[in-house]
Design an enzyme around this catalytic site. Structure first.
Site, short mmCIF file in Angstrom:
data_model
loop_
_atom_site.label_atom_id
_atom_site.label_comp_id
_atom_site.label_asym_id
_atom_site.label_seq_id
_atom_site.Cartn_x
_atom_site.Cartn_y
_atom_site.Cartn_z
N ASP A 194 0.87 -1.43 -0.15
CA ASP A 194 -0.33 0.13 0.03
C ASP A 194 0.63 1.17 0.15
O ASP A 194 2.46 0.84 0.16
CB ASP A 194 -1.21 0.34 1.04
N ASP B 215 0.30 5.52 0.78
CA ASP B 215 -0.55 5.83 2.30
C ASP B 215 -0.42 5.39 2.82
O ASP B 215 -1.27 4.30 3.43
CB ASP B 215 -1.91 7.27 1.50
N ASP C 160 -1.63 -0.14 6.04
CA ASP C 160 -1.70 -0.19 7.16
C ASP C 160 -3.07 0.28 7.70
O ASP C 160 -2.90 1.10 9.29
CB ASP C 160 -1.36 1.81 7.69
#
Length: 226
Positions: A12, A14, A171
């Protein structure tokens, strides 16, 4: 190669590779203020961490009763975000080290993100991560964003590897759910510490409750190898 033979890693972007959430928050705050919502807070922003920009502005239109079209809201938010992203995005140092360790081993890598293709390209170029991360997939390019598995499955397809051979670095809870749905192992590094107990994270092969403060490149490398 070492014990990493046969493993591919999908990142991922961001909140995982780079600390871009402050830029997303500021872009959203400016946009909503322009549309008469002056009190959008960081706590409000945290509700949207991990979902695509398109889904975020679609929710805003309904929740805040915005009159602009989803298309106009999306374009305006992306424009503001790109202005910030090109000059103020920081790669997490340990994540950069991790990418470099994997690159040195020849591990296939990709980025699968809810951000626009333009944002992904700008951030990877601005941080220099594009030297190692050349395969990228935006949620704009698939039918469904996270928590659907589409972006991760497309990343595996572009890498030419089986989903079951992929490990996802994530995240956010929707991303962890997407990885599980794709049949991939997940290393979860929660951006929002209060969300570490989210049921989606329970499916992760490795959950670092302390987020980036707990993550180290060497420990993640050793976990993959073992």
């Amino acid at each position: 190669m070492s014990g990493l033979s046969g493993i591919s890693v999908i990142f991922d972007l961001d909140g995982t590779l780079v600390d871009s959430e402050p830029n997303y928050y500021e872009a959203g705050r400016q946009l909503l203020a322009e549309h008469g919502i002056p009190d959008f807070t960081w706590a409000d922003h945290e509700r949207y961490v991990g979902i695509s920009t398109l889904e975020t502005v679609t929710l805003w239109k309904r929740e805040y009763g915005l009159h602009a079209s989803v298309e106009d809201l999306l374009a305006a938010k992306n424009r503001r975000y790109l202005e910030l992203a090109r000059t103020a995005t920081r790669a997490y140092p340990e994540m950069r080290k991790f990418v470099e360790l994997l690159a040195a081993e020849g591990v296939p890598m990709a980025v699968a993100s809810g951000s626009s293709p333009e944002a992904i390209t700008a951030i990877l170029a601005g941080t220099g991560l594009d030297a190692h991360l050349r395969t990228v997939v935006s949620a704009d390019e698939v039918e469904h964003g996270k928590p659907a598995p589409d972006v991760f499955l497309e990343a595996a397809r572009r890498l030419g590897v089986a989903p079951g051979d992929c490990v996802v670095m994530e995240d956010a809870a929707p991303g962890a759910a997407a990885a599980h749905a794709a049949g991939m192992r997940c290393v979860a590094i929660p951006y929002v510490a209060a969300q570490a107990d989210a049921p989606e994270f329970a499916t992760a092969g490795l959950l670092l409750r302390g987020g980036q403060r707990e993550f180290t490149a060497r420990a993640a490398y050793d976990w993959l190898r073992d």
